[in-house]
Scaffold this active site. Structure first.
Site, PDB file in Angstrom:
ATOM      1  N   SER A 135      51.524  16.566  15.705  1.00  0.00           N
ATOM      2  CA  SER A 135      50.247  17.283  15.562  1.00  0.00           C
ATOM      3  C   SER A 135      50.207  18.521  16.460  1.00  0.00           C
ATOM      4  CB  SER A 135      49.052  16.361  15.844  1.00  0.00           C
ATOM      5  OG  SER A 135      49.005  15.985  17.201  1.00  0.00           O
ATOM      6  N   ASN A 136      50.867  18.466  17.619  1.00  0.00           N
ATOM      7  CA  ASN A 136      50.938  19.674  18.460  1.00  0.00           C
ATOM      8  C   ASN A 136      51.812  20.737  17.818  1.00  0.00           C
ATOM      9  OD1 ASN A 136      49.367  19.587  20.967  1.00  0.00           O
ATOM     10  ND2 ASN A 136      50.501  17.715  21.393  1.00  0.00           N
ATOM     11  N   ASN A 148      56.677  21.173  27.944  1.00  0.00           N
ATOM     12  CA  ASN A 148      56.160  19.902  27.440  1.00  0.00           C
ATOM     13  C   ASN A 148      54.658  19.876  27.675  1.00  0.00           C
ATOM     14  OD1 ASN A 148      56.298  17.184  26.426  1.00  0.00           O
ATOM     15  ND2 ASN A 148      56.055  16.457  28.518  1.00  0.00           N
ATOM     16  N   GLU A 202      44.755  19.254  23.751  1.00  0.00           N
ATOM     17  CA  GLU A 202      46.183  19.586  23.673  1.00  0.00           C
ATOM     18  C   GLU A 202      46.416  20.650  22.605  1.00  0.00           C
ATOM     19  OE1 GLU A 202      49.044  16.391  23.340  1.00  0.00           O
ATOM     20  OE2 GLU A 202      47.706  15.012  24.368  1.00  0.00           O
ATOM     21  N   LYS A 218      62.338  11.212  24.068  1.00  0.00           N
ATOM     22  CA  LYS A 218      63.604  11.024  24.771  1.00  0.00           C
ATOM     23  C   LYS A 218      63.721  12.017  25.912  1.00  0.00           C
ATOM     24  CE  LYS A 218      67.588  10.516  22.855  1.00  0.00           C
ATOM     25  NZ  LYS A 218      68.063   9.316  23.579  1.00  0.00           N
ATOM     26  N   ASP A 252      58.065  14.605  33.819  1.00  0.00           N
ATOM     27  CA  ASP A 252      56.715  15.119  34.133  1.00  0.00           C
ATOM     28  C   ASP A 252      56.637  15.765  35.515  1.00  0.00           C
ATOM     29  OD1 ASP A 252      55.909  13.996  31.676  1.00  0.00           O
ATOM     30  OD2 ASP A 252      55.504  12.073  32.624  1.00  0.00           O
ATOM     31  N   HIS A 297      51.627  16.994  28.479  1.00  0.00           N
ATOM     32  CA  HIS A 297      51.446  15.611  28.920  1.00  0.00           C
ATOM     33  C   HIS A 297      49.960  15.267  28.842  1.00  0.00           C
ATOM     34  CE1 HIS A 297      52.507  11.962  31.095  1.00  0.00           C
ATOM     35  NE2 HIS A 297      51.442  12.151  31.836  1.00  0.00           N
TER      36      HIS A 297
END
Length: 199
Positions: free
Chosen positions: A15-16, A109, A181, A93, A152, A111
């Site tokens: 979805s992002n 990324n 997001e 991954k 992260d 989070h």
């Protein structure tokens, strides 16, 4: 920086990925979606890519049991499609060192929490929201960060905060965070493209 040439890594729904593609189509993000790679042949992210006419590949340990070969295959696919920035969109991954080294400070990324809180190995998806609720936090949100060798851990590029309500469930909190997001990720990418954020 100018226009970004994006390569996506996704494992699930994507979805992002869709939010970023939509931002590009709406003229809000100066970028080109070059390629989508998934480690899951059934990921809806691959279907989204097909619908948008973006080259897409299933590359996983099924094809490359050796981690180094898998890493190399993903890197070569990115390079073949002229990618300059790698976007993780729900990729489940750890990213290989070859990819990280080649795209140093160019792997992003998102989070679903306010890092550095609620990050690290095993902290993804509903596990994050469950931890936030169990801790009695008053707010949560999402973080766009650079990816390095530690989960992260890389430099934080931007955050969006959402309130946590007393009657929240994992699902209701997850939905509220995901909505942010979808706004934050394209915004941060555009700040990179415009030079407002220097990587």
């Amino acid at each position: 920086m100018g226009k970004l040439y994006l390569g996506f890594l996704a494992s699930r729904g994507g979805s992002n990925l869709q939010a970023i593609i939509d931002a590009i189509k709406e003229g809000k993000l100066d970028a080109v979606p070059c390629v989508v790679i998934s480690n899951n042949s059934n990921a809806f992210a691959l279907e989204r890519a097909r619908r948008e006419g973006i080259p897409c590949y299933h590359i996983s340990s099924k094809h490359y049991p050796d981690e180094n070969e898998l890493d190399e295959a993903i890197l070569q696919t990115m390079l073949r499609h002229n990618v300059d920035t790698v976007v993780l969109a729900g990729y489940m991954k750890k990213v290989g060192n070859k990819l990280l080294q080649h795209f140093k400070n160019r792997v992003l990324n998102i989070h679903p929490a306010l890092l550095p809180k609620y990050g690290g190995k095993g902290m993804y998806g509903e596990f994050v929201h469950k931890a936030v609720l169990e801790a009695g936090e008053k707010e949560s949100g999402c973080t766009v960060h650079l990816v390095d060798e530690i989960y992260d851990h890389g430099r934080i590029l931007g955050q969006s905060v959402v309130p946590v309500y007393p009657d929240d469930t994992v699902e209701s909190l997850a939905a509220r965070v995901l909505e942010q997001e979808h706004k934050l990720y394209p915004q941060i990418l555009q700040k990179i493209a415009s030079g407002e954020i220097v990587l």
